[in-house]
Design a protein around this motif. Structure first.
Motif, PDB file in Angstrom:
ATOM      1  N   THR A   7       0.973  -1.545   0.153  1.00 43.08           N
ATOM      2  CA  THR A   7      -0.064   0.182   0.020  1.00 43.08           C
ATOM      3  C   THR A   7       0.998   1.258   0.314  1.00 43.08           C
ATOM      4  O   THR A   7       1.733   1.386   0.604  1.00 43.08           O
ATOM      5  N   MET A   8      -0.271   2.358  -0.785  1.00 41.03           N
ATOM      6  CA  MET A   8       1.174   3.614  -1.448  1.00 41.03           C
ATOM      7  C   MET A   8       0.270   4.568  -0.150  1.00 41.03           C
ATOM      8  O   MET A   8      -0.805   4.633  -1.250  1.00 41.03           O
ATOM      9  N   ARG A   9       0.522   5.639   0.166  1.00 43.26           N
ATOM     10  CA  ARG A   9       0.035   6.522   0.480  1.00 43.26           C
ATOM     11  C   ARG A   9      -0.004   7.782   0.106  1.00 43.26           C
ATOM     12  O   ARG A   9       2.022   8.256   0.937  1.00 43.26           O
ATOM     13  N   LEU A  20      10.627  -4.543  -4.396  1.00 41.17           N
ATOM     14  CA  LEU A  20       9.190  -4.037  -5.076  1.00 41.17           C
ATOM     15  C   LEU A  20       9.210  -3.029  -4.588  1.00 41.17           C
ATOM     16  O   LEU A  20       8.600  -2.121  -4.634  1.00 41.17           O
ATOM     17  N   ARG A  21       9.784  -2.314  -3.157  1.00 40.97           N
ATOM     18  CA  ARG A  21      10.236  -1.399  -2.635  1.00 40.97           C
ATOM     19  C   ARG A  21       9.721  -0.252  -3.764  1.00 40.97           C
ATOM     20  O   ARG A  21       9.360   1.114  -3.768  1.00 40.97           O
ATOM     21  N   SER A  22      11.455  -0.112  -4.118  1.00 37.32           N
ATOM     22  CA  SER A  22      11.799   0.079  -5.297  1.00 37.32           C
ATOM     23  C   SER A  22      10.861   0.708  -6.788  1.00 37.32           C
ATOM     24  O   SER A  22      10.925   2.337  -6.372  1.00 37.32           O
ATOM     25  N   GLN A  23      10.463  -0.032  -7.441  1.00 32.99           N
ATOM     26  CA  GLN A  23       8.809   0.022  -8.214  1.00 32.99           C
ATOM     27  C   GLN A  23       7.932   0.247  -7.793  1.00 32.99           C
ATOM     28  O   GLN A  23       7.516   1.336  -8.228  1.00 32.99           O
ATOM     29  N   SER A  24       7.562   0.078  -6.393  1.00 33.07           N
ATOM     30  CA  SER A  24       5.917   0.564  -5.633  1.00 33.07           C
ATOM     31  C   SER A  24       6.668   2.348  -5.650  1.00 33.07           C
ATOM     32  O   SER A  24       5.809   2.796  -6.006  1.00 33.07           O
ATOM     33  N   GLU A  25       7.743   2.926  -5.311  1.00 36.94           N
ATOM     34  CA  GLU A  25       7.545   4.258  -4.762  1.00 36.94           C
ATOM     35  C   GLU A  25       7.591   4.790  -6.041  1.00 36.94           C
ATOM     36  O   GLU A  25       7.245   5.837  -6.411  1.00 36.94           O
ATOM     37  N   ARG A  26       8.670   4.291  -7.110  1.00 37.69           N
ATOM     38  CA  ARG A  26       8.023   4.913  -8.803  1.00 37.69           C
ATOM     39  C   ARG A  26       6.840   5.317  -9.222  1.00 37.69           C
ATOM     40  O   ARG A  26       6.923   6.126 -10.162  1.00 37.69           O
ATOM     41  N   ILE A  27       6.098   3.804  -9.427  1.00 37.01           N
ATOM     42  CA  ILE A  27       4.832   3.530  -9.862  1.00 37.01           C
ATOM     43  C   ILE A  27       4.043   5.268  -8.969  1.00 37.01           C
ATOM     44  O   ILE A  27       3.596   5.651 -10.000  1.00 37.01           O
ATOM     45  N   ASN A  28       4.155   5.030  -7.792  1.00 37.38           N
ATOM     46  CA  ASN A  28       3.602   5.955  -6.752  1.00 37.38           C
ATOM     47  C   ASN A  28       3.858   7.680  -7.126  1.00 37.38           C
ATOM     48  O   ASN A  28       2.780   8.282  -8.229  1.00 37.38           O
ATOM     49  N   GLN A  29       5.452   7.283  -8.165  1.00 38.28           N
ATOM     50  CA  GLN A  29       5.212   8.903  -8.153  1.00 38.28           C
ATOM     51  C   GLN A  29       4.361   9.667 -10.075  1.00 38.28           C
ATOM     52  O   GLN A  29       3.869  10.149 -10.253  1.00 38.28           O
TER      53      GLN A  29
END
Ligand code: 5GP
Length: 262
Positions: A92-94, A151-160
């Protein structure tokens, strides 16, 4: 592409085999559930909306170098995707407080966070997808340290990328859930921890994201169903319009981060 046997039926989607063991068909249903399936209903044409929105978003992310399971749109309710061994974790990204984070910390919804919040949840219906940390995952051997970092770095990029995409369409991306998997190479055993390329899987839609209209903060996502706010179908249709144009035409689902004139 020939549709084969049903492999799996979930709350909102069905997966079918194809004549290629590395590819599956992801079919989107109109069924809606909330609160761990205690609340059930139907949202007319939700499956069409979620498929069209997910197809457009996967194409956009791929165009920005994010590896996903998406191959192509098949029809209004289904897409062809690469077969994955799903990792039993939800990310989950918030960006703005809401839902689970507001409940967990006893804070109001709607606070813009000073930086995005990243959470792992263990994917388990009976347990209600509990919040967990890296140590739980590593101690249980569900993923390797390298996989968690990826997974963490991909999720942060996807959020951006998604924040920019939706902001250009007058929408604040409040939060969302992602699922990833390891690419299967054939019909045999799915790859285990540390094996296989990691791809973004599942869907990205009003079922899995919170979307608030900029300015009015009108909710355009599944919270309208969860919280009995009414106008549920209209909210899903509005998100289709914002993402792929009024006709839901996939030709409008360009790789551009900017809205397309249709
Ligand atoms: P929360 O933890 O606040 O309930 O959810 C955070 C975000 O992730 C929301 O956008 C919500 O829609 C999405 N999300 C979290 N868990 C699930 C889930 O099990 N199913 C779906 N469809 N979305 C989820």
């Amino acid at each position: 592409m020939q549709q084969g046997e049903k492999l799996y039926e979930g709350k909102a989607k069905i997966l079918y085999a194809t004549n290629d063991p590395t590819l599956v068909i992801q079919y989107f249903k109109d069924d809606a559930t909330a609160f761990n399936a205690q609340k059930r209903g139907t949202i007319v044409d939700k499956g069409v909306c979620n498929n069209l929105i997910s197809c457009a978003l996967f194409q956009y992310l791929e165009s920005r170098g994010v590896p996903t399971h998406f191959v192509r749109k098949l029809d209004d309710r289904s897409m062809l995707v690469k077969r994955l061994g799903i990792i039993p974790l939800e990310v989950t990204m918030r960006n703005i407080t809401a839902g689970g984070m507001s409940r967990l910390l006893g804070i109001d919804e709607g606070m813009v966070l000073q930086r995005p919040v990243f959470e792992w949840h263990y994917k388990s219906d009976p347990l209600g997808d509990p919040l967990i940390n890296d140590d739980h995952i590593l101690a249980l051997g569900a993923a390797t340290p390298q996989e968690l970092a990826a997974l963490r770095s991909q999720s942060e990029r996807i959020n951006q990328l998604l924040k920019e995409y939706f902001s250009a369409r007058g929408i604040d991306l409040v939060d969302f859930k992602l699922e990833f998997g390891r690419l299967a190479t054939g019909a045999g055993q799915p790859p285990g921890p540390g094996q296989g390329t990691i791809l973004l899987g599942d869907e990205i839609s009003p079922d899995t994201c919170r979307f608030w209209e900029q300015g009015t903060r009108r909710k355009l996502d599944k919270d309208r169903f969860r919280r009995d706010l009414g106008d549920v179908e209209a909210a899903y249709q509005e998100m289709v319009k914002r993402v792929v144009g009024p006709a839901g035409s996939s030709t409008a689902a360009t790789a551009s981060g900017k809205p397309t004139a249709v």
